[in-house]
Design an enzyme around this catalytic site. Sequence first.
Site, PDB file in Angstrom:
ATOM      1  N   ASP A  41       0.880  -1.184  -0.032  1.00  0.00           N
ATOM      2  CA  ASP A  41       0.105   0.205   0.134  1.00  0.00           C
ATOM      3  C   ASP A  41       0.774   1.085  -0.003  1.00  0.00           C
ATOM      4  O   ASP A  41       2.063   1.236  -0.068  1.00  0.00           O
ATOM      5  CB  ASP A  41      -0.968   0.188   1.327  1.00  0.00           C
ATOM      6  CG  ASP A  41      -2.072  -1.050   1.021  1.00  0.00           C
ATOM      7  OD1 ASP A  41      -2.485  -1.248  -0.040  1.00  0.00           O
ATOM      8  OD2 ASP A  41      -2.795  -1.368   1.981  1.00  0.00           O
ATOM      9  N   LYS A  63      -3.588   3.469  -2.194  1.00  0.00           N
ATOM     10  CA  LYS A  63      -4.501   4.452  -2.301  1.00  0.00           C
ATOM     11  C   LYS A  63      -4.248   5.511  -1.559  1.00  0.00           C
ATOM     12  O   LYS A  63      -3.482   5.633  -0.565  1.00  0.00           O
ATOM     13  CB  LYS A  63      -5.735   4.005  -1.774  1.00  0.00           C
ATOM     14  CG  LYS A  63      -6.322   2.533  -2.322  1.00  0.00           C
ATOM     15  CD  LYS A  63      -7.550   2.083  -1.835  1.00  0.00           C
ATOM     16  CE  LYS A  63      -8.001   0.806  -2.011  1.00  0.00           C
ATOM     17  NZ  LYS A  63      -7.189  -0.197  -1.276  1.00  0.00           N
ATOM     18  N   GLY A  95       0.349  -0.013   9.210  1.00  0.00           N
ATOM     19  CA  GLY A  95      -0.505  -0.162  10.639  1.00  0.00           C
ATOM     20  C   GLY A  95      -0.739  -1.512  10.933  1.00  0.00           C
ATOM     21  O   GLY A  95       0.208  -2.624  10.700  1.00  0.00           O
ATOM     22  N   ASP A  96      -1.947  -1.917  11.184  1.00  0.00           N
ATOM     23  CA  ASP A  96      -2.548  -3.489  11.567  1.00  0.00           C
ATOM     24  C   ASP A  96      -3.257  -3.790  10.533  1.00  0.00           C
ATOM     25  O   ASP A  96      -4.419  -2.825  10.132  1.00  0.00           O
ATOM     26  CB  ASP A  96      -3.110  -3.397  12.827  1.00  0.00           C
ATOM     27  CG  ASP A  96      -3.694  -4.712  12.999  1.00  0.00           C
ATOM     28  OD1 ASP A  96      -3.041  -5.652  13.645  1.00  0.00           O
ATOM     29  OD2 ASP A  96      -4.522  -5.144  12.555  1.00  0.00           O
ATOM     30  N   ALA A 125      -1.450   2.621  13.639  1.00  0.00           N
ATOM     31  CA  ALA A 125      -0.994   3.985  13.845  1.00  0.00           C
ATOM     32  C   ALA A 125      -1.754   4.813  15.305  1.00  0.00           C
ATOM     33  O   ALA A 125      -0.838   5.701  15.521  1.00  0.00           O
ATOM     34  CB  ALA A 125      -1.300   4.568  12.263  1.00  0.00           C
ATOM     35  N   MET A 178      -7.438   9.254   9.864  1.00  0.00           N
ATOM     36  CA  MET A 178      -7.978   9.815   8.647  1.00  0.00           C
ATOM     37  C   MET A 178      -8.796  11.083   8.833  1.00  0.00           C
ATOM     38  O   MET A 178      -9.989  11.102   8.179  1.00  0.00           O
ATOM     39  CB  MET A 178      -8.726   8.830   7.690  1.00  0.00           C
ATOM     40  CG  MET A 178      -7.585   7.567   7.220  1.00  0.00           C
ATOM     41  SD  MET A 178      -8.256   6.325   6.372  1.00  0.00           S
ATOM     42  CE  MET A 178      -9.121   5.305   7.661  1.00  0.00           C
TER      43      MET A 178
END
Length: 512
Positions: A41, A63, A95-96, A125, A178
């Site tokens: 990613d 993305k 992150g996870d 995160a 986000m």
Amino acid sequence: MAENSKKKGKVYLIGAGPGDPDLITIRGSSLLSSCDVIIYDNLIPHELIVTAPPHIEKIYVGKSASAHTLPQEKINELLVEHARQGKNVARLKGGDPFVFGRGGEEAEYLRKNDVDFEVVPGVTAGLAAAASAGIPPSHRDMSSAILLLTAHGAADHDLFVDWDWVGKVKKGTVIGYMGVRQLPTVVEKLIEGGMPPGIEAAMIERCCFSTQKVVRARLEDLPAEAERQNVNPPAIFIIGEVAALSEKLEWYNRKMLSGVRIMITRPADQSRWIYQLFRNMGAEVIAYPTIKTRYNDDKEGWEKFIRSGGKDNWLFFSGENGVRYFFGYLKSKQIDLRLVGRYAIAAAGHGTLRALRDLGYQPDYAPSVSGMVKFAQQMCEDIEVHKIKLIRVRGQLPHDNIAEILKKGGAEVHPLTLYKTEYADWRENEIKRLFMHPPHMIMFSSGKSVDGLVNILGHDKALELAAKSKIATIGPTTSEVVRKYKMEVELEATRHSIPDLINQIVQYYQKK
């Protein structure tokens, strides 16, 4: 063939952690070295990709808010496609994988298509941001609950977050992902839901990077303060009494190179120790190799090495790559290492010396001189080279100055050309990321690495990057190449070695 065609692949949903490549788990790191393909990613530490073995296929599917390389449905199909080809797939996610990473959707699709998978947890995160900012999400006196939520799409009616319910959370910590662009809406909804406007809050940009930014404010003031301090994605917001502890418990950016981004242009397989050294000193390492090497099968040279040896026969190593490819070949072909004992060994350069010693070899000749030409000249003075036969372990070169000097001194020189140096390839998303967060210092250890930057970016873009950065070189030959491209050199190693260059960079920033 029939048995091989039935081999079933497996998908590993791996959490890469929040930004610092050291924060990936041991299990995750091990799988990146042993898989057949890595599908990764946008927010993956670039170092994890460039240090993966070169034979592993790497596929970017990242993305961002404004661009999707592949829709999620296509990513799902890609995982199944590669697994059905019998490949072990490392699906690397920031992150996870199961915390706002769409790992659950991918696992469902894999199970539906009868593809075996394993989930490798990562440091998410939200918790990493809290830790790196000195905010304990749980605290005996302040917080007995932790709520993780996504603020992406907070203005949409179909989002599942019940902001009224979140606003009524007492003695807890709210951690939001986000949420940069939606922060004003989120804060408004939380206050409307009953959250005190004066409760402590913080926003952490690029957590666990050396250049992370921590913004502290009361909840009602956080959007304005984040805008004033120009907070950009990726960022995490934290709301709760524990956010007040950040200033007292802040610990992250207190090293000698904290806040400094350093770009390393050497091949990644030679640079792991440099990455780690700079990171240990607090720097953010930008692992962007501009050149790479690959093995060259010199059958004639190997035949000469195997048939020769004995009195007055020498092996001459002038670089880490030569050492690595030479001993790697011996191991892969199960050639008796006692053959090496028939030769005296000359080693030019600090890196070469270190590479040999790491393998248990102590060179017979390794004077401390700067530059390969001076080394060859010194060897002609110290040794009766007219009596020796020398195997020159090297890369593919248009002209070999070292061999010419030794030949003029009377030595019989035979090349063993073990590797080729090529320019690296950067994806468009990697170039975009580089310019979003440009380095403060670019480190060049050869003229070829400078050529590589210009070849990859083009001269105009290379000049643009150089204008945003300072340049440090290993010596005058490399500096000459930098200036050939109309770029300026800020630092030059005095002893023309990587350790000296690193030391010069550290001293430069300590004086600032």
